[in-house]
Design a protein around this motif. Structure first.
Motif, PDB file in Angstrom:
ATOM      1  N   SER A  13       1.245  12.777   4.387  1.00  0.00           N
ATOM      2  CA  SER A  13       2.603  12.738   4.885  1.00  0.00           C
ATOM      3  C   SER A  13       3.320  11.467   4.398  1.00  0.00           C
ATOM      4  N   TYR A  14       3.877  11.563   3.197  1.00  0.00           N
ATOM      5  CA  TYR A  14       4.524  10.382   2.600  1.00  0.00           C
ATOM      6  C   TYR A  14       5.721   9.938   3.434  1.00  0.00           C
ATOM      7  N   GLY A  15       6.433  10.923   3.985  1.00  0.00           N
ATOM      8  CA  GLY A  15       7.620  10.616   4.775  1.00  0.00           C
ATOM      9  C   GLY A  15       7.277   9.865   6.059  1.00  0.00           C
ATOM     10  N   LEU A  18      11.747  17.562   2.246  1.00  0.00           N
ATOM     11  CA  LEU A  18      12.374  17.627   0.922  1.00  0.00           C
ATOM     12  C   LEU A  18      11.341  17.573  -0.205  1.00  0.00           C
ATOM     13  N   LEU A  19      10.129  17.130   0.119  1.00  0.00           N
ATOM     14  CA  LEU A  19       9.103  16.965  -0.923  1.00  0.00           C
ATOM     15  C   LEU A  19       8.497  18.320  -1.304  1.00  0.00           C
ATOM     16  N   MET A  20       7.657  18.310  -2.314  1.00  0.00           N
ATOM     17  CA  MET A  20       7.099  19.571  -2.807  1.00  0.00           C
ATOM     18  C   MET A  20       6.471  20.394  -1.687  1.00  0.00           C
ATOM     19  N   ASP A  48       6.389   9.539 -15.397  1.00  0.00           N
ATOM     20  CA  ASP A  48       5.650   9.928 -14.193  1.00  0.00           C
ATOM     21  C   ASP A  48       6.610  10.649 -13.246  1.00  0.00           C
ATOM     22  N   PRO A  49       6.494  11.977 -13.133  1.00  0.00           N
ATOM     23  CA  PRO A  49       7.425  12.745 -12.285  1.00  0.00           C
ATOM     24  C   PRO A  49       7.171  12.616 -10.783  1.00  0.00           C
ATOM     25  N   TYR A  50       6.071  11.975 -10.386  1.00  0.00           N
ATOM     26  CA  TYR A  50       5.788  11.705  -8.950  1.00  0.00           C
ATOM     27  C   TYR A  50       5.244  10.293  -8.870  1.00  0.00           C
ATOM     28  N   MET A  51       6.090   9.337  -9.148  1.00  0.00           N
ATOM     29  CA  MET A  51       5.543   7.996  -9.440  1.00  0.00           C
ATOM     30  C   MET A  51       5.006   7.274  -8.210  1.00  0.00           C
ATOM     31  N   GLY A  52       5.398   7.692  -6.984  1.00  0.00           N
ATOM     32  CA  GLY A  52       4.957   6.959  -5.792  1.00  0.00           C
ATOM     33  C   GLY A  52       5.268   5.489  -5.954  1.00  0.00           C
ATOM     34  N   SER A  53       4.262   4.640  -5.737  1.00  0.00           N
ATOM     35  CA  SER A  53       4.484   3.189  -5.806  1.00  0.00           C
ATOM     36  C   SER A  53       4.475   2.662  -7.238  1.00  0.00           C
ATOM     37  N   GLY A  54       4.371   3.549  -8.220  1.00  0.00           N
ATOM     38  CA  GLY A  54       4.599   3.129  -9.612  1.00  0.00           C
ATOM     39  C   GLY A  54       3.382   2.640 -10.380  1.00  0.00           C
ATOM     40  N   THR A  85       0.848  -1.194   0.000  1.00  0.00           N
ATOM     41  CA  THR A  85       0.000   0.000   0.000  1.00  0.00           C
ATOM     42  C   THR A  85       0.887   1.248   0.000  1.00  0.00           C
ATOM     43  N   TYR A  86       0.301   2.344  -0.377  1.00  0.00           N
ATOM     44  CA  TYR A  86       1.038   3.611  -0.416  1.00  0.00           C
ATOM     45  C   TYR A  86      -0.001   4.724  -0.300  1.00  0.00           C
ATOM     46  N   PRO A  87       0.336   5.841   0.343  1.00  0.00           N
ATOM     47  CA  PRO A  87      -0.667   6.897   0.487  1.00  0.00           C
ATOM     48  C   PRO A  87      -1.065   7.495  -0.866  1.00  0.00           C
ATOM     49  N   ALA A  88      -2.337   7.787  -0.999  1.00  0.00           N
ATOM     50  CA  ALA A  88      -2.876   8.476  -2.188  1.00  0.00           C
ATOM     51  C   ALA A  88      -2.512   7.766  -3.487  1.00  0.00           C
ATOM     52  N   MET A  89      -2.630   6.444  -3.462  1.00  0.00           N
ATOM     53  CA  MET A  89      -2.328   5.682  -4.690  1.00  0.00           C
ATOM     54  C   MET A  89      -3.305   6.042  -5.798  1.00  0.00           C
ATOM     55  N   MET A  90      -2.809   5.997  -7.015  1.00  0.00           N
ATOM     56  CA  MET A  90      -3.697   6.220  -8.151  1.00  0.00           C
ATOM     57  C   MET A  90      -4.446   4.913  -8.420  1.00  0.00           C
ATOM     58  N   ILE A  91      -5.711   5.019  -8.791  1.00  0.00           N
ATOM     59  CA  ILE A  91      -6.441   3.805  -9.164  1.00  0.00           C
ATOM     60  C   ILE A  91      -5.886   3.340 -10.517  1.00  0.00           C
ATOM     61  N   ASP A 106      15.655   9.118  -8.975  1.00  0.00           N
ATOM     62  CA  ASP A 106      15.406   9.904  -7.763  1.00  0.00           C
ATOM     63  C   ASP A 106      15.640  11.393  -8.007  1.00  0.00           C
ATOM     64  N   PHE A 107      15.481  11.842  -9.264  1.00  0.00           N
ATOM     65  CA  PHE A 107      15.695  13.278  -9.482  1.00  0.00           C
ATOM     66  C   PHE A 107      14.453  14.068  -9.082  1.00  0.00           C
ATOM     67  N   ASN A 108      14.703  15.331  -8.810  1.00  0.00           N
ATOM     68  CA  ASN A 108      13.655  16.217  -8.327  1.00  0.00           C
ATOM     69  C   ASN A 108      13.262  17.149  -9.481  1.00  0.00           C
ATOM     70  N   SER A 109      12.086  16.928 -10.038  1.00  0.00           N
ATOM     71  CA  SER A 109      11.694  17.686 -11.239  1.00  0.00           C
ATOM     72  C   SER A 109      11.521  19.178 -10.953  1.00  0.00           C
ATOM     73  N   ILE A 110      11.487  19.571  -9.682  1.00  0.00           N
ATOM     74  CA  ILE A 110      11.411  21.003  -9.351  1.00  0.00           C
ATOM     75  C   ILE A 110      12.740  21.673  -9.739  1.00  0.00           C
ATOM     76  N   LEU A 111      13.826  20.944  -9.536  1.00  0.00           N
ATOM     77  CA  LEU A 111      15.159  21.503  -9.783  1.00  0.00           C
ATOM     78  C   LEU A 111      15.574  21.330 -11.233  1.00  0.00           C
ATOM     79  N   GLY A 143      10.157   6.842 -14.278  1.00  0.00           N
ATOM     80  CA  GLY A 143       9.493   7.448 -13.126  1.00  0.00           C
ATOM     81  C   GLY A 143      10.533   7.963 -12.151  1.00  0.00           C
ATOM     82  N   THR A 144      10.138   8.957 -11.382  1.00  0.00           N
ATOM     83  CA  THR A 144      11.045   9.455 -10.338  1.00  0.00           C
ATOM     84  C   THR A 144      10.264   9.716  -9.061  1.00  0.00           C
ATOM     85  N   ASP A 145      10.942   9.560  -7.941  1.00  0.00           N
ATOM     86  CA  ASP A 145      10.344   9.908  -6.656  1.00  0.00           C
ATOM     87  C   ASP A 145      11.468  10.110  -5.652  1.00  0.00           C
ATOM     88  N   LEU A 146      11.295  11.084  -4.767  1.00  0.00           N
ATOM     89  CA  LEU A 146      12.331  11.348  -3.766  1.00  0.00           C
ATOM     90  C   LEU A 146      12.263  10.367  -2.599  1.00  0.00           C
TER      91      LEU A 146
HETATM   92  C1  SAM Z   1       0.174  11.164  -4.817  1.00  0.00           C
HETATM   93  S1  SAM Z   1       1.738  10.401  -4.606  1.00  0.00           S
HETATM   94  C2  SAM Z   1       1.877   9.429  -6.060  1.00  0.00           C
HETATM   95  C3  SAM Z   1       1.135   8.126  -5.935  1.00  0.00           C
HETATM   96  C4  SAM Z   1       1.298   7.229  -7.133  1.00  0.00           C
HETATM   97  N1  SAM Z   1       0.560   7.719  -8.276  1.00  0.00           N
HETATM   98  C5  SAM Z   1       0.863   5.825  -6.782  1.00  0.00           C
HETATM   99  O1  SAM Z   1      -0.100   5.321  -7.362  1.00  0.00           O
HETATM  100  O2  SAM Z   1       1.461   5.235  -5.873  1.00  0.00           O
HETATM  101  C6  SAM Z   1       2.873  11.709  -4.838  1.00  0.00           C
HETATM  102  C7  SAM Z   1       4.336  11.321  -4.756  1.00  0.00           C
HETATM  103  O3  SAM Z   1       5.124  12.462  -5.072  1.00  0.00           O
HETATM  104  C8  SAM Z   1       6.357  12.319  -4.396  1.00  0.00           C
HETATM  105  N2  SAM Z   1       7.017  13.640  -4.414  1.00  0.00           N
HETATM  106  C9  SAM Z   1       6.698  14.755  -3.734  1.00  0.00           C
HETATM  107  N3  SAM Z   1       7.513  15.770  -4.060  1.00  0.00           N
HETATM  108  C10 SAM Z   1       8.374  15.277  -4.984  1.00  0.00           C
HETATM  109  C11 SAM Z   1       9.439  15.834  -5.744  1.00  0.00           C
HETATM  110  N4  SAM Z   1       9.796  17.104  -5.593  1.00  0.00           N
HETATM  111  N5  SAM Z   1      10.095  15.052  -6.629  1.00  0.00           N
HETATM  112  C12 SAM Z   1       9.744  13.755  -6.786  1.00  0.00           C
HETATM  113  N6  SAM Z   1       8.743  13.178  -6.104  1.00  0.00           N
HETATM  114  C13 SAM Z   1       8.058  13.916  -5.217  1.00  0.00           C
HETATM  115  C14 SAM Z   1       5.977  11.779  -3.032  1.00  0.00           C
HETATM  116  O4  SAM Z   1       7.068  11.126  -2.412  1.00  0.00           O
HETATM  117  C15 SAM Z   1       4.847  10.819  -3.420  1.00  0.00           C
HETATM  118  O5  SAM Z   1       5.343   9.516  -3.561  1.00  0.00           O
END
Ligand code: SAM
Length: 411
Positions: free
Chosen positions: A258-260, A281-283, A54-60, A26-32, A224-229, A75-78
């Motif tokens: 709170s993903y962390g 460190l997240l958005m 997917d720039p915020y891939m979470g659990s992928g 499981t992962y918070p706010a997973m996409m269906i 693990d890159f941060n698309s903000i930067l 995909g990337t995620d911090l």
């Molecule tokens: C809504 S969740 C994505 C859930 C995903 N769609 C799934 O089904 O599991 C958002 C994700 O964005 C990540 N995140 C937040 N800020 C980020 C950043 N600056 N760069 C990369 N990932 C980031 C969080 O760690 C979190 O995993």
């Protein structure tokens, strides 16, 4: 403005969201998964669709769906835990090997004893005495050790273990934040650590088997890159992405999801980096006192929040600054004719709803994309206690509808 369309076919009530490898962790706010699947089916760009991002891939979730649709993905995620899960969910391991390794690991469970455990030092886990019984810690350590000894596909077993690490802790069930159970609950809490681990592995093996019967031969890149930067050009060429399917956070981790905190047990268990300070460190995690982005669509709402509470205003602004930079970088990666799909939530701050779907569409349009449609999903919610209940009786509950917005644009 940016046209919204309520379309019930996107509600996906009562669908199985745990098909294939989506069942793993499981992962918070997973996409269906069905949302990503249908977006790919119905909105994939004309011509080629070979690479999804997917720039915020979470659990992928999007990455798994890309593989199922025979599309390569990046995909990337911090969050290191998210990367572990996404990697394992998209890997087509040899099932016979995994089963043999699992046999070996299980065969050692009866030999669990204090003398057989190599690592009894749990200092890496903050407040471990507060969060675990000694017995659970020792059993978890023993499983880690067996995975090390008997598996060449360690990550597959680590994903199962990551869930057990959380479930065997004294964290309150069903919460994403770190809340400890009440003392009287703790007295009766004796998790069957080996049994839970076995069940997770069996479930994951079944999911993998199902996945392997349908998945194409695709490549998946987890970063693990941060698309903000920046989005490193050695990973993604400018204008090379055919489709973006993502669900970004809809606010900073402290005041929204709170993903962390959710991931901290596993991130600390595996000594992953930034386990303790991930949320900052997240958005939106770094507070900023200057509004950098431009907007016409959410100006009024921001003004209302400013008037209600300046501190909250700057929290929102910090998040939107980051979001704004990230969208610019993501937009650069998309090829002409490419499609971008952002699944967003419009949260309330100080009673003011922020239409993040408008801001998303507006910002992408500033980057040269054009808005096609925003599909609105209506999610019948749990019965929620409302501050202003219709009957004015404290604690009264009413049914609420939450909406999710799928913003679709083309470059
Ligand atoms: C809504 S969740 C994505 C859930 C995903 N769609 C799934 O089904 O599991 C958002 C994700 O964005 C990540 N995140 C937040 N800020 C980020 C950043 N600056 N760069 C990369 N990932 C980031 C969080 O760690 C979190 O995993």
């Amino acid at each position: 403005m940016y046209q919204r369309k309520i379309d019930n076919k996107w509600n996906f009530q009562n669908v199985n969201t745990k098909e294939y490898t989506h069942c793993y962790h499981t992962y918070p706010a997973m996409m269906i998964p069905q949302i990503a699947r249908r977006l790919i089916q119905e909105y994939k760009p004309q011509g080629k669709c070979k690479l999804l991002f997917d720039p915020y891939m979470g659990s992928g979730t999007s990455l798994v769906e890309a593989s199922l649709a025979n599309i390569n993905s990046i995909g990337t995620d911090l969050n290191p835990l998210a990367r572990l899960i996404a990697k394992v969910k998209t890997t087509t391991y040899d099932i016979v090997n995994l089963r043999n390794e699992f046999q070996e690991i299980q065969s050692q469970f009866p030999f669990f004893s204090l003398t057989n455990i190599k690592n009894k030092n749990f200092e890496r886990i903050t407040n471990h005495v507060f969060w675990y019984s000694t017995e659970s810690l020792l059993k978890l350590s023993y499983i880690s050790q067996l995975i090390e000894e008997y598996s060449n596909n360690k990550d597959f077993f680590y994903v199962a273990l990551a869930e057990v690490v959380r479930e065997a802790s004294f964290t309150r069930n069903g919460e994403f934040k770190r809340f400890r159970m009440k003392e009287d609950k703790i007295k009766d809490f004796h998790p069957d650590v080996f049994g839970i681990f076995k069940d997770k592995v069996k479930r994951n093996l079944n999911g993998l088997q199902e996945f392997k019967t349908v998945v194409g031969n695709t490549t998946v890149g987890i970063y693990d890159f941060n698309s903000i930067l920046e989005i490193p050009q050695n990973i993604i060429d400018p204008e090379s992405i055919d489709m973006v399917v993502t669900s970004p956070p809809y606010g900073d981790s402290r005041t929204t999801v709170s993903y962390g905190q959710f991931s901290r047990w596993a991130n600390e268990w595996f000594s992953f980096e930034n386990a303790q300070n991930l949320d900052s460190l997240l958005m939106g995690g770094k507070k900023c006192h200057q509004k950098i982005f431009l907007t016409e669509t959410i100006d009024k709402e921001l003004q209302q929040i400013y008037e209600a509470d300046i501190k909250r205003y700057y929290e929102v602004v910090s998040f939107l600054n980051d979001y704004w930079f990230s969208i610019q970088n993501v937009a650069n990666t998309v090829r002409k004719g490419g499609i971008v799909c952002y699944v967003v939530g419009n949260r309330h701050v100080k009673g003011v709803q922020i239409p993040l779907d408008y801001f998303t569409a507006e910002t992408f349009e500033r980057c040269g994309l054009h808005h096609i449609i925003t599909l609105v999903r209506e999610i019948p919610n749990k019965r929620m206690p409302l501050k202003t209940s219709p009957t004015n009786i404290t604690g009264d509950k009413i049914d609420t509808i939450t909406n999710e917005y799928i913003v679709i644009l083309e470059k």
